[in-house]
Design a protein around this motif. Sequence first.
Motif, PDB file in Angstrom:
ATOM      1  N   GLN A 158     -13.075 -83.020  54.111  1.00  0.00           N
ATOM      2  CA  GLN A 158     -14.614 -82.575  54.088  1.00  0.00           C
ATOM      3  C   GLN A 158     -15.467 -82.547  53.102  1.00  0.00           C
ATOM      4  O   GLN A 158     -16.653 -82.662  53.045  1.00  0.00           O
ATOM      5  CB  GLN A 158     -14.600 -81.139  54.702  1.00  0.00           C
ATOM      6  N   TYR A 159     -14.843 -82.555  51.871  1.00  0.00           N
ATOM      7  CA  TYR A 159     -15.725 -82.435  50.694  1.00  0.00           C
ATOM      8  C   TYR A 159     -15.177 -83.704  49.694  1.00  0.00           C
ATOM      9  O   TYR A 159     -15.594 -83.678  48.712  1.00  0.00           O
ATOM     10  CB  TYR A 159     -15.367 -81.186  49.992  1.00  0.00           C
ATOM     11  N   TRP A 179      -8.613 -79.454  54.459  1.00  0.00           N
ATOM     12  CA  TRP A 179      -9.721 -79.180  53.436  1.00  0.00           C
ATOM     13  C   TRP A 179     -10.450 -80.457  52.906  1.00  0.00           C
ATOM     14  O   TRP A 179     -11.462 -80.581  52.878  1.00  0.00           O
ATOM     15  CB  TRP A 179      -9.591 -78.228  52.738  1.00  0.00           C
ATOM     16  N   ARG A 227     -15.663 -73.126  61.531  1.00  0.00           N
ATOM     17  CA  ARG A 227     -15.593 -74.911  62.045  1.00  0.00           C
ATOM     18  C   ARG A 227     -14.613 -75.462  60.856  1.00  0.00           C
ATOM     19  O   ARG A 227     -14.463 -76.504  60.911  1.00  0.00           O
ATOM     20  CB  ARG A 227     -16.875 -75.563  61.738  1.00  0.00           C
ATOM     21  N   CYS A 228     -14.208 -74.648  60.109  1.00  0.00           N
ATOM     22  CA  CYS A 228     -13.398 -75.014  59.016  1.00  0.00           C
ATOM     23  C   CYS A 228     -11.821 -74.599  59.357  1.00  0.00           C
ATOM     24  O   CYS A 228     -11.497 -73.507  59.368  1.00  0.00           O
ATOM     25  CB  CYS A 228     -13.664 -74.367  57.819  1.00  0.00           C
ATOM     26  N   CYS A 250     -10.292 -72.365  57.008  1.00  0.00           N
ATOM     27  CA  CYS A 250     -10.601 -71.323  57.178  1.00  0.00           C
ATOM     28  C   CYS A 250      -9.937 -70.306  58.253  1.00  0.00           C
ATOM     29  O   CYS A 250      -9.489 -69.243  58.266  1.00  0.00           O
ATOM     30  CB  CYS A 250     -11.886 -70.979  57.384  1.00  0.00           C
ATOM     31  N   MET A 269     -19.881 -74.940  51.036  1.00  0.00           N
ATOM     32  CA  MET A 269     -18.749 -75.328  51.536  1.00  0.00           C
ATOM     33  C   MET A 269     -17.883 -74.041  51.829  1.00  0.00           C
ATOM     34  O   MET A 269     -18.319 -72.793  51.265  1.00  0.00           O
ATOM     35  CB  MET A 269     -17.862 -76.110  50.326  1.00  0.00           C
ATOM     36  N   THR A 270     -16.655 -74.201  52.482  1.00  0.00           N
ATOM     37  CA  THR A 270     -15.810 -73.098  52.838  1.00  0.00           C
ATOM     38  C   THR A 270     -14.494 -73.607  52.726  1.00  0.00           C
ATOM     39  O   THR A 270     -14.160 -75.002  53.150  1.00  0.00           O
ATOM     40  CB  THR A 270     -16.199 -72.479  54.160  1.00  0.00           C
ATOM     41  N   SER A 299     -15.620 -70.030  57.381  1.00  0.00           N
ATOM     42  CA  SER A 299     -16.399 -70.882  58.469  1.00  0.00           C
ATOM     43  C   SER A 299     -15.638 -71.060  59.904  1.00  0.00           C
ATOM     44  O   SER A 299     -14.493 -71.207  59.813  1.00  0.00           O
ATOM     45  CB  SER A 299     -16.977 -72.014  58.150  1.00  0.00           C
TER      46      SER A 299
END
Lengths: 182, 184
Positions: free
Chosen positions: B183-184, B180, A79-80, A83, A144-145, A77
């Motif tokens: 976000q989750y 990361w 926005r990630c 990533c 999710m990414t 993504s």
Amino acid sequence: MAATVLSAVGILSLLVFVLFSVLVEVFRDVRQIRDALGILDRPLTIDIGLAAGTPPSSYGLSRQLDDEPFALLLFLSDRCATCRVLAASLGGTLPAGLWIVVEAATSQAAAEFIEMFRMTPTSGDERVFVDPAGAVAGRLGLNMTPVGYRIENGVFTSAGTVPSMRYLASIIPIPSEVPIGV
Amino acid sequence: MTAVGLCVAMVMAAVLLGAGLAKFTNLGGIASTLQALGAPATWSHRLSGLVPFSEVLTALGVLFAPHSPWTLVAVVALGGAFALAGLVAVLHKERIRCNCFGSSAAGGYLGLTQILALPAWVGGALILHYGIPSPLPPATGASLLAAAGLAIATLKAVALWKVVLEARGDRLSAEEMYVWLPQY
């Protein structure tokens, strides 16, 4: 005099040996702590549900993927942050067996992401797809990414998160001569 | 013969110094090995320091007094003790961690290796006895000490470099994970 100097060298080198041994233990302890905290290349398995055993083309992806014996389809993504790190680590060259889907709100945002990380597809090697507004991801139920979908004999088999460059390098299906910077 | 004796002395001393000093950084591991071999818990903790101390002392004897019968007896006794430990592990069919070179060799277990090494220890002692029949000048002993020390320090530096690179990779991965996770 010579004996004294040589003895001093010997004693100092033994001291250095002990200090280095202690340092090795410290680094190993840190690794153990990171592993216990779960921040050491710990991917999450994703339940792909009904997508298991189905060809990628049925979700709007390229029919070429249906012919792949082994492939990793990586969803990134724009926005990630992770990533972006993974995209940067590829260095503009995709290892064999790796396919990319770029998730972005608009086609322009996706194009900017691809250009920024030099992933523009070349003639004969179109392994980077754009998924503006997340249409493909939506059909797969993906929210999710970065996530990697494993493809074997042209069908999806499993999926999991890709938390780091090092983990990505370890799951590329076919050994590649192109190094991934880690 | 003297040259061979000096080489054997240096190698033997390097092995004993490396093993002994590494054990000092992991006395708990030695204590657990001794306990697994059958030593009572309190005695195993008391003896855990004795093992590396005797190794370092024997190494110094090999370097500065290789002709001495005490040094040769100590070499054979250490080799015999290691072989006995291996024999106990084999007879009891137990996987007992060796901790021979501290926790850095954590994957090693007591067994046939220590038993088969006994002839090497005895052979080494014989080479010292026949190869260096008279006392060495202090400068020669000091040279051997310096050479052995530099050799094991260099080997440890290589091991340290490997874990530094590994830790760098871990740090980068952890940083990516930190980014990361929220976000989750």
